[in-house]
Design a protein around this motif. Sequence first.
Motif, mmCIF file in Angstrom:
data_model
loop_
_atom_site.group_PDB
_atom_site.id
_atom_site.type_symbol
_atom_site.label_atom_id
_atom_site.label_comp_id
_atom_site.label_asym_id
_atom_site.label_seq_id
_atom_site.Cartn_x
_atom_site.Cartn_y
_atom_site.Cartn_z
ATOM 1 N N ASN A 253 21.691 6.018 39.125
ATOM 2 C CA ASN A 253 21.928 5.028 38.071
ATOM 3 C C ASN A 253 22.285 3.682 38.697
ATOM 4 N N LYS A 254 21.685 2.620 38.156
ATOM 5 C CA LYS A 254 21.955 1.290 38.687
ATOM 6 C C LYS A 254 23.198 0.690 38.018
ATOM 7 N N TRP A 255 23.895 -0.111 38.789
ATOM 8 C CA TRP A 255 25.099 -0.788 38.338
ATOM 9 C C TRP A 255 24.749 -2.155 37.738
ATOM 10 N N ALA A 256 25.676 -2.675 36.964
ATOM 11 C CA ALA A 256 25.585 -4.086 36.559
ATOM 12 C C ALA A 256 26.144 -4.903 37.709
ATOM 13 N N PRO A 257 25.369 -5.779 38.343
ATOM 14 C CA PRO A 257 25.827 -6.459 39.556
ATOM 15 C C PRO A 257 26.997 -7.397 39.281
ATOM 16 N N ALA A 258 27.749 -7.669 40.342
ATOM 17 C CA ALA A 258 28.830 -8.640 40.256
ATOM 18 C C ALA A 258 28.242 -10.040 40.174
ATOM 19 N N LYS A 259 29.023 -10.985 39.618
ATOM 20 C CA LYS A 259 28.506 -12.341 39.411
ATOM 21 C C LYS A 259 29.547 -13.376 39.788
ATOM 22 N N ILE A 260 29.029 -14.487 40.287
ATOM 23 C CA ILE A 260 29.819 -15.687 40.558
ATOM 24 C C ILE A 260 29.051 -16.867 39.966
ATOM 25 N N ASN A 261 29.708 -17.618 39.090
ATOM 26 C CA ASN A 261 29.058 -18.735 38.395
ATOM 27 C C ASN A 261 27.817 -18.263 37.631
ATOM 28 N N GLN A 263 25.743 -16.024 38.527
ATOM 29 C CA GLN A 263 24.661 -15.597 39.411
ATOM 30 C C GLN A 263 25.035 -14.252 40.044
ATOM 31 N N SER A 264 24.087 -13.343 40.117
ATOM 32 C CA SER A 264 24.318 -12.022 40.708
ATOM 33 C C SER A 264 24.493 -12.146 42.210
ATOM 34 N N VAL A 265 25.465 -11.422 42.729
ATOM 35 C CA VAL A 265 25.752 -11.457 44.161
ATOM 36 C C VAL A 265 25.933 -10.026 44.652
ATOM 37 N N ARG A 266 25.876 -9.898 45.967
ATOM 38 C CA ARG A 266 26.159 -8.608 46.594
ATOM 39 C C ARG A 266 27.681 -8.418 46.639
ATOM 40 N N TYR A 267 28.139 -7.218 46.245
ATOM 41 C CA TYR A 267 29.583 -6.989 46.102
ATOM 42 C C TYR A 267 29.960 -5.677 46.801
ATOM 43 N N ARG A 268 31.012 -5.747 47.620
ATOM 44 C CA ARG A 268 31.482 -4.551 48.321
ATOM 45 C C ARG A 268 32.509 -3.831 47.443
ATOM 46 N N PHE A 269 32.202 -2.589 47.117
ATOM 47 C CA PHE A 269 33.045 -1.806 46.210
ATOM 48 C C PHE A 269 33.761 -0.723 47.014
ATOM 49 N N ARG A 270 35.053 -0.556 46.742
ATOM 50 C CA ARG A 270 35.875 0.468 47.408
ATOM 51 C C ARG A 270 36.399 1.437 46.359
ATOM 52 N N MET A 271 36.253 2.727 46.626
ATOM 53 C CA MET A 271 36.694 3.739 45.668
ATOM 54 C C MET A 271 37.420 4.863 46.420
#
Length: 278
Positions: A253-261, A263-271
């Motif tokens: 399943n695809k995630w909703a990407p993180a955004k800045i201003n 715009q979609s950006v690459r985001y490092r997720f920790r769980m």
Amino acid sequence: MADENTYNAAPSLDDIVFENRNRTYGAFDLRSNYRSVLTRAFIFGTILFCVVAIAPFVIMKIKQMNAKETTEVNANLIDIVPEEVIIEQPKEEEPPPPPPPKEEPKQEVIQNVVPEPVKAPKVETPPPPITKQLETTTGLVNQEGVKTPTYTPPPPPPGPGKSTTVEVKPQVSETQVYTEVEQLAEFPGGINAFRSKVNGSFDTSVMDGDEGTVKTEVIFVVERDGSITDVKANGPNKDFNAEAVRTVKSIKNKWAPAKINGQSVRYRFRMPLTMQFE
């Protein structure tokens, strides 16, 4: 005549023993004077014993006669000494205590605890919505205080007629991996849905079953298109880490990407991931 009486008397024991012998030696004389010597020794010994026995009584009597007369003292006369008067000196006044320190206003923190899946799930607190997280600082425990937004939105563009200046939003990098963004990456259904998929897809047979509580931290990058890359797990158990990486990669399943201003950006997720094996 005398000689006739001598020879006619009964001879003594000494005469019989020393008959026809020389009587000028000391043995005959000692035997002849034995009784008189014994009598004199008994009398002298008796006198000496009496003197030794009576001497202590005589000495004690002489001491009693020469002792001074004792003087009686009246013990009923007792001088009463007056008690000393103690003058208390005034105590020095203690300096006043310092004023209490001024308490600074507390920073408001809203609870944002990511639940950890276990075989026996507990009641967990769901994370707050993104809008609440952007209003103040997130933490592990709720705390009231002054709100400090983690992100301040840019001012709205000026209305028509006020200015002709057009605000240009800064461009974000398409390759850089961000850890702080305006809008966090979200899994469809929320983080609890993602954890449920991980918990359901995890193959527990790779573990021995007696490890107890095993923990690790899964780190991955949510790409600009919502896919997951660069999956890693940092924990003390290598088998648990490998299965955690495999399980996360298997979720398509695809995630909703993180955004800045916007715009979609690459985001490092920790769980953090915790499971209990018994």
